[in-house]
Design an enzyme around this catalytic site. Structure first.
Site, PDB file in Angstrom:
ATOM      1  N   LYS A 293       0.824  -1.077  -0.005  1.00 37.29           N
ATOM      2  CA  LYS A 293       0.031  -0.058  -0.155  1.00 37.29           C
ATOM      3  C   LYS A 293       0.888   1.295   0.165  1.00 37.29           C
ATOM      4  CE  LYS A 293      -3.654  -2.717   2.558  1.00 37.29           C
ATOM      5  NZ  LYS A 293      -4.605  -2.581   1.597  1.00 37.29           N
ATOM      6  N   ARG A 368      -9.651 -12.471   0.086  1.00 38.99           N
ATOM      7  CA  ARG A 368     -10.367 -13.765  -0.659  1.00 38.99           C
ATOM      8  C   ARG A 368      -9.573 -14.791  -0.494  1.00 38.99           C
ATOM      9  NH1 ARG A 368     -10.525 -10.125  -5.998  1.00 38.99           N
ATOM     10  NH2 ARG A 368     -10.600  -8.396  -4.192  1.00 38.99           N
TER      11      ARG A 368
END
Length: 514
Positions: A293, A368
């Site tokens: 990030k 996920r």
């Protein structure tokens, strides 16, 4: 009950607190059928259109209050409040009127918001002893329910996360007495709502923990402590067990961290029905991995990426505390997504517990990955009749619908409608986004069964997760943006919201697909 693995063995980490679970509130709540004294603050709960005259009031007092109501246009609409300082003929410092609309059909969340407003008023006014008079609500069922909902709103607003303050500000500490019409009936309502508040508080506390304090082993241990006094079977799989069971997607996310992957299971068996499974994403800190990030403000908030896991744990705590007639299991895959020479790389392929392989197209789409193994584990080991997963999954969800709703995906109408009803009741609102075969191509991989990227992002994430639920009816909840508020807002003080606990508890108690 603890199974399989001691989460504290071999942890090179920040200190794990031996007594993490604490009393979250310093307020006192009593249920009474008459007031011996009123204290400094009297709250009158006013149905819409009711004449406000309480037992023992003189005509002068009633006339004074009515005149103030007329001038202020106070009608008793739900959420309306008005304060009268030094009310004529009363010994209290202030009289607060709070409207609840029609008690028979007042929306629960609006009454709770009214309670939160009262809490803010009590705290700003430095109230100490508060008497809350519900005698204008004549029906005993409505009386118990409305007062319990007000109390719930007060409790939720009064939570404070101050465990790291060297000199924390005093917590709200009012002594509150509720005048109820049926003490026995009201006691059950108040107890159930207090249990719900405790579930929210636990979720908030776990989510608020910084990354170096709430890592996988610590999260699992703190959840275990919370369940110690309850009839909940807790199983904790450590990293070696996760690896041995073939859950390579979960294991891989944490392989670059000293804080390796765990799987936490909390099973409350309130009946012998086929269970409901709640699976929550537990990324205890998310740097993004090698796809790191780049927004420092976003990175700083990444301790909240475990909010889904916190929500399912808080929900089971609530249901067990309420002794609810449900069979529910929470599964929380926990990982710490870091960068190191051992971290997984973009382009790696991991094998899940189900045997399906996933290409890691992006290391910051790790939610996920852990959920794929969490869903498989819940389905394989508990054969649930229905599953819900909840996760701070995608920025695409925020771009699509913002922070006022979570996004939900399901191809099962009854499951969707039952969750939507629970969401509306608790004001943890949801908005349905498409789960359609047209998005299958988004998750095609050249080298593995599927890839963990794709566009549109929120639907692609849901399409991947669907591969791991088999024939089990299922709904996916993307709560990205719902885990945190930057300032006091309604029932939420600044910080973690505990989003999902109230909705999932309500949903489980509705016994979907039974």
């Amino acid at each position: 009950m603890l199974g399989l693995f001691n989460p504290l063995m071999g942890c090179a980490s920040a200190h794990v607190e031996a007594n993490f679970v604490e009393s979250y509130l310093s307020t006192q709540t009593q249920l009474v059928t008459n007031f011996n004294e009123l204290g400094d603050t009297l709250v009158v709960v006013v149905p819409e259109g009711a004449q406000v005259k309480l037992a023992g009031w003189s005509n002068d007092t009633a006339n004074h209050v009515q005149r103030v109501m007329d001038i202020a246009k106070f009608e008793g609409k739900v959420g309306q409040t008005h304060t009268i300082v030094a009310p004529l003929g009363l010994t209290v410092d202030r009289l607060i009127l709070v409207g609840v609309g029609n008690p028979a059909d007042a929306a629960r969340h609006k009454v709770e918001e009214a309670g939160a407003s009262l809490a803010a008023m009590f705290n700003s006014l430095s109230a100490e002893t508060v008497s809350i008079d519900g005698s204008l609500i004549e029906n005993s069922n409505d009386n118990s329910r409305i007062l319990a909902q007000l109390s719930h709103g007060i409790d939720l607003r009064n939570y404070r996360f101050d465990r790291f303050k060297s000199d924390p500000a005093p917590r709200p500490s009012q002594n509150m007495r509720f005048l109820v019409s049926d003490r026995s009936q009201a006691s059950k309502e108040f107890a159930d709502y207090r249990a719900l508040a405790e579930g929210v508080f636990l979720a908030r506390e776990l989510t608020n923990l910084p990354g170096s304090n709430g890592y996988p082993a610590a999260f699992a241990e703190y959840a275990r402590q919370a369940f110690e006094s309850l009839d909940v079977e807790v199983t904790i799989l450590g990293p070696e067990e996760v690896k041995a069971m073939g859950m390579g997607a979960l294991y891989g996310v944490s392989q670059g961290s000293q804080h390796q992957a765990h799987l936490l299971v909390a099973h409350y068996k309130g009946n012998n029905d086929q269970p409901i499974a709640l699976v929550g994403k537990g990324i205890t800190f998310d740097t993004g991995g090698y796809n790191i990030k780049t927004d420092s403000s976003s990175m700083r908030r990444m301790h909240t990426d475990k909010a889904g896991a916190a929500a399912v744990i808080g929900s089971v705590l609530t249901l067990a505390s309420q002794k609810a007639d449900v069979n529910v299991v929470a599964v929380a895959p926990l990982a710490h997504n870091m960068v190191s020479d051992k971290a997984q790389l973009p382009g790696d392929v991991v094998t899940t517990g189900s045997g399906l392989t996933i290409e890691v197209g992006h290391t910051d789409a790790e939610g996920r990955l852990v959920l794929s193994d969490g869903l498989w584990y819940a389905r394989e080991h508990f054969q649930p009749r229905v599953m819900a997963d909840i996760a701070t999954l995608t920025g695409a969800k925020i771009r699509a619908i913002g922070n006022d709703f979570s996004a939900v995906f399901s191809d099962h109408e009854e499951v969707y409608e039952s969750l939507r009803a629970a969401a509306e009741a608790t004001n943890e609102r949801v908005w349905r986004l498409p789960l359609d075969p047209v998005f299958e191509s988004a998750i095609e991989s050249r080298i593995a069964d599927v890839i963990n990227t794709g566009s549109p992002g929120a639907s692609a994430g849901a399409m991947l997760l669907q591969r791991f639920v088999g024939d089990t009816p299922w709904i996916h909840i993307d709560m990205a943006g719902n885990a945190l508020v930057g300032s006091d807002k309604g029932i939420h003080p600044r910080g973690s919201t505990g989003y999902g606990v109230r909705m999932l508890t309500e949903w489980a108690k509705s016994n979907p697909l039974k």
